[in-house]
Design an enzyme around this catalytic site. Structure first.
Site, PDB file in Angstrom:
ATOM      1  N   PHE A   1       1.787   8.231  -1.744  1.00  0.00           N
ATOM      2  CA  PHE A   1       1.102   6.897  -1.235  1.00  0.00           C
ATOM      3  C   PHE A   1      -0.198   6.960  -1.626  1.00  0.00           C
ATOM      4  CE2 PHE A   1       4.630   6.846   2.110  1.00  0.00           C
ATOM      5  CZ  PHE A   1       5.543   6.426   1.110  1.00  0.00           C
TER       6      PHE A   1
ATOM      7  N   TRP B   1       0.830  -1.212   0.047  1.00  0.00           N
ATOM      8  CA  TRP B   1      -0.014  -0.064   0.074  1.00  0.00           C
ATOM      9  C   TRP B   1       0.802   1.342  -0.029  1.00  0.00           C
ATOM     10  CZ3 TRP B   1      -0.501   4.084   3.187  1.00  0.00           C
ATOM     11  CH2 TRP B   1      -1.394   4.987   3.208  1.00  0.00           C
ATOM     12  N   HIS B   2       2.027   1.237   0.704  1.00  0.00           N
ATOM     13  CA  HIS B   2       2.928   2.222   0.929  1.00  0.00           C
ATOM     14  C   HIS B   2       3.471   2.632  -0.358  1.00  0.00           C
ATOM     15  CE1 HIS B   2       2.359   2.022   5.198  1.00  0.00           C
ATOM     16  NE2 HIS B   2       2.711   3.003   5.359  1.00  0.00           N
ATOM     17  N   GLY B   3       3.743   1.678  -1.430  1.00  0.00           N
ATOM     18  CA  GLY B   3       4.384   1.992  -2.734  1.00  0.00           C
ATOM     19  C   GLY B   3       4.586   0.714  -3.593  1.00  0.00           C
TER      20      GLY B   3
END
Length: 491
Positions: free
Chosen positions: A491, A341-343
């Protein structure tokens, strides 16, 4: 000619500029929010007018942040609004699931296309030695946030935890509310939608708290995070072998403060801005570097995301209800997806795996319970260890290439040169002071914050105005040539 030029300048100012997206720490946002406050006074007693006005302003805010991609917010809202109606109305469990799946596919499709298409192409090319061309895709700001927020609504309807909203504008307002739209906190419909129906009433204490949060957030972001990043941290992470081990270590410690001040600063401002408008958003950070375990850390860091992952992913996978082995697998899967989800990069997946493993190990040895029974020395040591487990993971979170992360570790281990510390303090005095201030302010007792908040609350109007003016002046002194975007915008 003059009038024509003036009109053109106004149009350009109000239009989306990809090189100058609208940020909380920009001068334009100050005037934007003042404009909202002025006109909000005429609408706040009328619920329909209030919601419509704030929805329009929120969509404009997103337009100034990501251009015409504000239609994605509207599209996601339309689909989930309709899907929720059908999920609630039909009796058949299979049909309920079908409509939920359609909602999830839409949201995850939006997120997947804009955020993960090139990641998928890169992975396929790496595995197959293929040569699929990358797609030129603009990543809309905050797409991970508003898709998760909208998805939680239909999931809650499906689970029977919520009844669908009947007014589309109210629902669109819930999804698009500008303070938290692009970087959280991720808000739940059951917490926010009821507030829309209530009368707006902001107490003196809430105004004081809002100003405290906005000021604290602005100072965290624009003074501490941006300054130490531009003037030291970015340089070391870009080329760690040019610096000694002690400088690399200080850059890591600095980055921990930078990302905390950057992200929690945004959350503070979002909560404060919303509170001034009469809406309460959930706490997103609770002094995470005080955590004694990684388990506790994730109860304090990005709380709205960690609870979202817990409620909608971990528990849906079975949580801890299907035995220890399955629990560890569920923890790993949850954190792997949390990392992704962060990247869109394998380094974020591995970062998530690192934290999933840490959570599993702590659960296996029941560390949180054991530490809670120990003396103060053990607890302080636990805080120190937890901070460094986080720090090690954040090295690879920050770098663009794994080799750079290993170079940093190599410098720290083999070329430390402690004597350089005093040269660093002399050469980077303000950077060092701001890093120290960042940590000291993080560890101060909560009652000190409450005392500061009370002082701000009790200031007369002229005192509040002077304080805000001083803060704006201070931010201007630290301002870089270009306004720095918030880290979590990517993000």
């Amino acid at each position: 000619m003059f009038e024509s030029d003036l009109f053109q300048n106004i149009i350009e100012l109000l239009s989306y500029d990809p090189f100058r997206p609208l940020l909380f720490n920009s001068g334009f946002f100050l005037f934007f929010f003042i404009f909202i406050l002025i006109f909000y006074r005429f609408f706040w007693r009328n619920k329909r007018a209030k919601v419509f006005f704030l929805t329009v302003m929120s969509l404009y805010f997103y337009y100034k942040s990501s251009g015409l991609f504000f239609y994605l917010v509207i599209l996601s809202s339309i689909i989930d609004f309709i899907a929720a109606k059908y999920i609630y109305a039909v009796e058949s469990g299979s049909k309920k699931k079908l409509y939920l799946i359609l909602s999830l596919i839409t949201n995850l499709g939006i997120l997947g296309y804009f955020k993960y298409t090139n990641f998928f192409i890169h992975t396929v090319n790496s595995i197959s030695t293929g040569s699929i061309e990358f797609v030129d895709i603009f990543l809309p700001v905050g797409v991970s946030f508003f898709t998760f927020q909208s998805m939680s609504y239909t999931i809650d309807i499906y689970k029977g935890n919520l009844e669908p909203e009947n007014n589309f504008i109210d629902f669109l307002f819930f999804v698009s509310f500008f303070p938290q739209l692009v970087a959280g906190p991720i808000v739940r419909a059951k917490d926010f939608l009821p507030q829309i129906k209530e009368d707006v009433f902001v107490t003196k204490e809430e105004i004081g708290r809002a100003l405290f949060l906005i000021i604290a957030g602005l100072l965290k972001k624009a003074v501490i995070a941006d300054y130490i990043s531009i003037n030291f941290i970015d340089r070391v992470f870009e080329w760690p072998t040019r610096f000694t081990g002690v400088e690399n270590l200080l850059a890591v410690y600095g980055y921990l403060i930078q990302i905390y001040c950057d992200f929690s600063g945004y959350s503070d401002m979002a909560i404060g801005l919303a509170l001034l408008l009469g809406f309460k958003l959930p706490m997103n950070f609770n002094a995470p570097y005080k955590a004694k375990t990684i388990t506790e850390f994730w109860q304090r860091w990005h709380i709205s995301l960690s609870t979202w992952l817990r409620d909608y992913l971990y528990i849906s996978l079975g949580g801890n209800r299907k035995g220890n082995t399955r629990t560890y697998i569920n923890l790993m899967l949850t954190m792997l997806l949390g990392g992704l989800w962060h990247g869109a990069s394998w380094r974020f997946v591995i970062w998530g795996a690192w934290h999933g493993l840490a959570l599993a190990v702590e659960r296996f040895f029941n560390l949180p319970k054991w530490i809670s029974k120990q003396n103060i020395i053990i607890k302080i040591l636990s805080v120190f260890i937890t901070l460094h487990v986080w720090a090690l993971s954040m090295i690879f979170f920050r770098v663009q290439e794994y080799n750079t992360g290993f170079e940093m570790l190599n410098q720290i281990i083999h070329y430390f040169h402690f004597e350089v510390l005093f040269q660093f303090i002399e050469g980077y005095t303000l950077v060092f002071i701001l890093i120290v201030i960042g940590y000291v302010s993080h560890y101060i007792p909560e009652k000190w914050e409450d005392a500061i908040q009370k002082i701000i609350t009790n200031l007369p109007l002229i005192g509040k105005a002077i304080l805000i003016t001083i803060v704006i002046w201070l931010v201007a002194q630290f301002k870089a040539s270009d306004i720095q975007p918030f880290i979590y915008f990517q993000f």
